[in-house]
Design a protein around this motif. Structure first.
Motif, PDB file in Angstrom:
ATOM      1  N   GLN A   1      69.007 -18.387  54.035  1.00 45.14           N
ATOM      2  CA  GLN A   1      69.223 -17.050  54.620  1.00 45.14           C
ATOM      3  C   GLN A   1      69.643 -16.011  53.572  1.00 45.14           C
ATOM      4  O   GLN A   1      70.212 -14.977  53.884  1.00 45.14           O
ATOM      5  CB  GLN A   1      70.237 -17.126  55.766  1.00 45.14           C
ATOM      6  N   THR A   2      69.367 -16.354  52.304  1.00 52.86           N
ATOM      7  CA  THR A   2      69.647 -15.459  51.172  1.00 52.86           C
ATOM      8  C   THR A   2      68.464 -15.618  50.216  1.00 52.86           C
ATOM      9  O   THR A   2      67.460 -16.215  50.574  1.00 52.86           O
ATOM     10  CB  THR A   2      70.938 -15.888  50.429  1.00 52.86           C
ATOM     11  N   ALA A   3      68.621 -15.164  48.967  1.00 53.24           N
ATOM     12  CA  ALA A   3      67.604 -15.433  47.952  1.00 53.24           C
ATOM     13  C   ALA A   3      67.899 -16.737  47.220  1.00 53.24           C
ATOM     14  O   ALA A   3      67.342 -17.008  46.162  1.00 53.24           O
ATOM     15  CB  ALA A   3      67.530 -14.270  46.968  1.00 53.24           C
ATOM     16  N   GLY A   4      68.795 -17.567  47.782  1.00 50.96           N
ATOM     17  CA  GLY A   4      69.083 -18.886  47.202  1.00 50.96           C
ATOM     18  C   GLY A   4      67.789 -19.668  47.018  1.00 50.96           C
ATOM     19  O   GLY A   4      66.885 -19.620  47.850  1.00 50.96           O
TER      20      GLY A   4
ATOM     21  N   GLY B   1      64.018 -19.249  51.504  1.00 50.09           N
ATOM     22  CA  GLY B   1      64.971 -18.576  50.616  1.00 50.09           C
ATOM     23  C   GLY B   1      64.232 -17.837  49.516  1.00 50.09           C
ATOM     24  O   GLY B   1      63.221 -17.187  49.772  1.00 50.09           O
ATOM     25  N   GLY B   2      64.703 -17.951  48.285  1.00 48.85           N
ATOM     26  CA  GLY B   2      64.049 -17.316  47.137  1.00 48.85           C
ATOM     27  C   GLY B   2      63.103 -18.301  46.470  1.00 48.85           C
ATOM     28  O   GLY B   2      63.490 -19.420  46.161  1.00 48.85           O
ATOM     29  N   THR B   3      61.844 -17.885  46.277  1.00 52.19           N
ATOM     30  CA  THR B   3      60.892 -18.750  45.565  1.00 52.19           C
ATOM     31  C   THR B   3      60.948 -18.484  44.068  1.00 52.19           C
ATOM     32  O   THR B   3      60.594 -19.333  43.259  1.00 52.19           O
ATOM     33  CB  THR B   3      59.448 -18.501  46.047  1.00 52.19           C
TER      34      THR B   3
ATOM     35  N   TYR C   1      65.051 -11.847  44.970  1.00 54.97           N
ATOM     36  CA  TYR C   1      66.400 -11.304  45.090  1.00 54.97           C
ATOM     37  C   TYR C   1      66.288  -9.821  45.483  1.00 54.97           C
ATOM     38  O   TYR C   1      65.397  -9.143  45.010  1.00 54.97           O
ATOM     39  CB  TYR C   1      67.115 -11.446  43.732  1.00 54.97           C
ATOM     40  N   PRO C   2      67.137  -9.279  46.358  1.00 55.53           N
ATOM     41  CA  PRO C   2      68.311  -9.926  46.969  1.00 55.53           C
ATOM     42  C   PRO C   2      68.066 -10.480  48.370  1.00 55.53           C
ATOM     43  O   PRO C   2      68.936 -11.136  48.932  1.00 55.53           O
ATOM     44  CB  PRO C   2      69.298  -8.758  47.058  1.00 55.53           C
ATOM     45  N   LYS C   3      66.852 -10.250  48.943  1.00 58.11           N
ATOM     46  CA  LYS C   3      66.680 -10.584  50.364  1.00 58.11           C
ATOM     47  C   LYS C   3      66.157 -11.991  50.613  1.00 58.11           C
ATOM     48  O   LYS C   3      66.309 -12.520  51.710  1.00 58.11           O
ATOM     49  CB  LYS C   3      65.730  -9.565  51.017  1.00 58.11           C
ATOM     50  N   GLY C   4      65.510 -12.599  49.628  1.00 57.02           N
ATOM     51  CA  GLY C   4      64.896 -13.902  49.893  1.00 57.02           C
ATOM     52  C   GLY C   4      63.678 -13.725  50.776  1.00 57.02           C
ATOM     53  O   GLY C   4      62.802 -12.921  50.484  1.00 57.02           O
ATOM     54  N   GLY C   5      63.624 -14.471  51.874  1.00 52.93           N
ATOM     55  CA  GLY C   5      62.496 -14.354  52.796  1.00 52.93           C
ATOM     56  C   GLY C   5      61.292 -15.189  52.400  1.00 52.93           C
ATOM     57  O   GLY C   5      60.245 -15.121  53.040  1.00 52.93           O
ATOM     58  N   GLY C   6      61.434 -15.987  51.334  1.00 50.51           N
ATOM     59  CA  GLY C   6      60.328 -16.853  50.918  1.00 50.51           C
ATOM     60  C   GLY C   6      60.290 -18.122  51.759  1.00 50.51           C
ATOM     61  O   GLY C   6      61.284 -18.499  52.384  1.00 50.51           O
ATOM     62  N   GLU C   7      59.127 -18.769  51.769  1.00 50.64           N
ATOM     63  CA  GLU C   7      58.997 -20.025  52.528  1.00 50.64           C
ATOM     64  C   GLU C   7      57.970 -20.919  51.856  1.00 50.64           C
ATOM     65  O   GLU C   7      56.870 -20.478  51.526  1.00 50.64           O
ATOM     66  CB  GLU C   7      58.565 -19.734  53.969  1.00 50.64           C
TER      67      GLU C   7
ATOM     68  N   ALA D   1      54.034 -12.085  49.992  1.00 49.30           N
ATOM     69  CA  ALA D   1      55.304 -11.774  49.317  1.00 49.30           C
ATOM     70  C   ALA D   1      56.179 -10.926  50.225  1.00 49.30           C
ATOM     71  O   ALA D   1      55.703  -9.994  50.869  1.00 49.30           O
ATOM     72  CB  ALA D   1      55.037 -11.049  48.004  1.00 49.30           C
ATOM     73  N   PHE D   2      57.454 -11.268  50.260  1.00 43.69           N
ATOM     74  CA  PHE D   2      58.431 -10.528  51.059  1.00 43.69           C
ATOM     75  C   PHE D   2      59.337  -9.780  50.089  1.00 43.69           C
ATOM     76  O   PHE D   2      59.952 -10.380  49.222  1.00 43.69           O
ATOM     77  CB  PHE D   2      59.247 -11.519  51.904  1.00 43.69           C
ATOM     78  N   GLY D   3      59.381  -8.460  50.200  1.00 44.59           N
ATOM     79  CA  GLY D   3      60.240  -7.683  49.304  1.00 44.59           C
ATOM     80  C   GLY D   3      59.560  -7.378  47.987  1.00 44.59           C
ATOM     81  O   GLY D   3      58.362  -7.610  47.801  1.00 44.59           O
TER      82      GLY D   3
END
Length: 375
Positions: free
Chosen positions: A105-108, A134-136, A172-178, A249-251
């Motif tokens: 739920q972050t860019a982790g 998260g973050g890819t 970063y900073p939103k993440g959103g990758g899968e 891509a997200f963000g």
């Protein structure tokens, strides 16, 4: 319970039994290696003083989601798992195949989630599907491109097979990758020998922009990287593709990864991510210099793969030998944890190399031969 402190330990390694006294700072890495080995060996663990020296001590969202993923994979009982917690315990059950999801739920980094989950999924009774969010392409972690292009092919030498489908890139900073990862189980892991580097035969990569960032940034990163590598390696064609990430891509984000392949199948990488206020040229140069640094030592793995292979060497049946550049603190930490939680025995031997002025090391491991009881 095996008790592990994230704050301090003494590591003895090397053929001359040199003692390295050092403070563990890689709280996240200790969590990943020890949680995975707990899951595989069936040993309960207690980890204390997690990231105790940091400005924000204790578990961060990416650590928490990784631990919850492992606990889910092994039907375990996880105590103390909350943001900011500095003490956790894990009592593993039976490793379950099937579908598992983890979301920072972050860019982790999704790649760090994979690092903890992959070894466990190898010991399931059937294939596992891991949905990691998260973050890819995140700081302080491998980029997803590294995981697919470097980590995955080298793991195949151990007999490990997994597929990784990038559904969405997240930055970063939103993440959103899968990413969707399918892991096939193994009966046991084969030992690996990587002692001869050979010649560098191919250099390729990708420089990308996503979101609202202009395509020119990708071209600038690529051109600067090629110029930097050319100063040292003149005879090879270098193909670093500039790319605009559109649908997947997200963000907003930009970055570059460059991979070198050798005649004996060794793989090395250099990568960098764009940051606000940093010129694209500088990002390209940083990645190129990282790649060159990892090629110069004449070892068979780069500084990032080195520590990621330790857990697999420890689990394999037989003796693995890998030639590396300088042994990193991350690698020393992984060895210490692997020896604590398995029957594996490591030695590190210094090599004089007539082909290179730089010193190389051989990491040798008598693996524990962990067999999959579920297959």
């Amino acid at each position: 319970f095996r008790k592990i402190s994230c704050l301090s330990a003494l590591l003895t390694s090397g053929s001359d039994h040199t003692g390295f006294g050092f403070v563990f700072t890689q709280g996240g890495q200790i969590l990943r290696v020890s949680a995975a080995l707990s899951c595989i060996t069936g040993s309960s663990i207690q980890i204390t003083k997690i990231r105790a020296g940091r400005s924000t001590p204790g578990l961060r969202p990416q650590h928490l989601s990784g631990l919850q993923l492992v606990s889910d994979l092994c039907s375990g009982s996880l105590q103390g798992a909350s943001i900011g917690s500095t003490d956790i315990s894990l009592t593993p059950g039976k490793i379950q195949s099937g579908n598992h999801t983890a979301d920072t739920q972050t860019a982790g980094s999704v790649c760090l989630l994979l690092q903890v989950a992959l070894p466990c999924a190898l010991y399931a009774d059937a294939a596992s599907q891991l949905c990691l969010k998260g973050g890819t392409n995140a700081e302080m972690a491998p980029q997803i491109d590294y995981t697919i292009k470097v980590f995955k092919p080298i793991l195949e030498k151990f007999g490990i097979h997994f597929d990784c489908d990038i559904r969405m890139r997240g930055f970063y900073p939103k993440g959103g990758g899968e990413v969707m990862v399918t892991v096939n189980p193994v009966k046991e892991l084969q030992p690996v020998t990587m002692m001869e580097r050979g010649n560098i035969t191919k250099i390729h990569g990708r420089a990308y922009v996503a979101g609202v960032l202009p395509f020119k940034l990708a071209k600038d990163m690529s051109a600067a990287a090629v110029r930097t590598i050319r100063k040292e390696i003149k005879e090879l064609y270098i193909n670093i593709q500039p790319l605009q990430e559109k649908d997947k891509a997200f963000g907003n984000g930009n970055g570059i990864i460059i991979i070198a392949e050798s005649s004996t199948g060794c793989l090395f990488a250099g990568s960098a991510l764009g940051k606000k206020g940093v010129y694209a040229d500088k990002v390209g140069i940083e990645a190129a210099e990282m790649l060159l640094r990892n090629i110069r030592h004449n070892g068979c793995v780069d500084e990032f793969l080195q520590d990621q292979l330790i857990i697999f060497m420890a689990l394999a049946k037989g003796t693995s030998r890998i030639r590396t550049g300088a042994v990193t603190l991350h690698t020393q930490t992984a060895i210490h944890i692997a020896e604590k939680l398995t029957e594996a025995k490591f030695t590190i031997t210094k090599c004089e190399d007539e082909l290179s002025s730089n010193v190389t090391y051989v990491i040798e491991c008598q693996g524990s031969g962990a067999a999959n009881p579920n297959l």
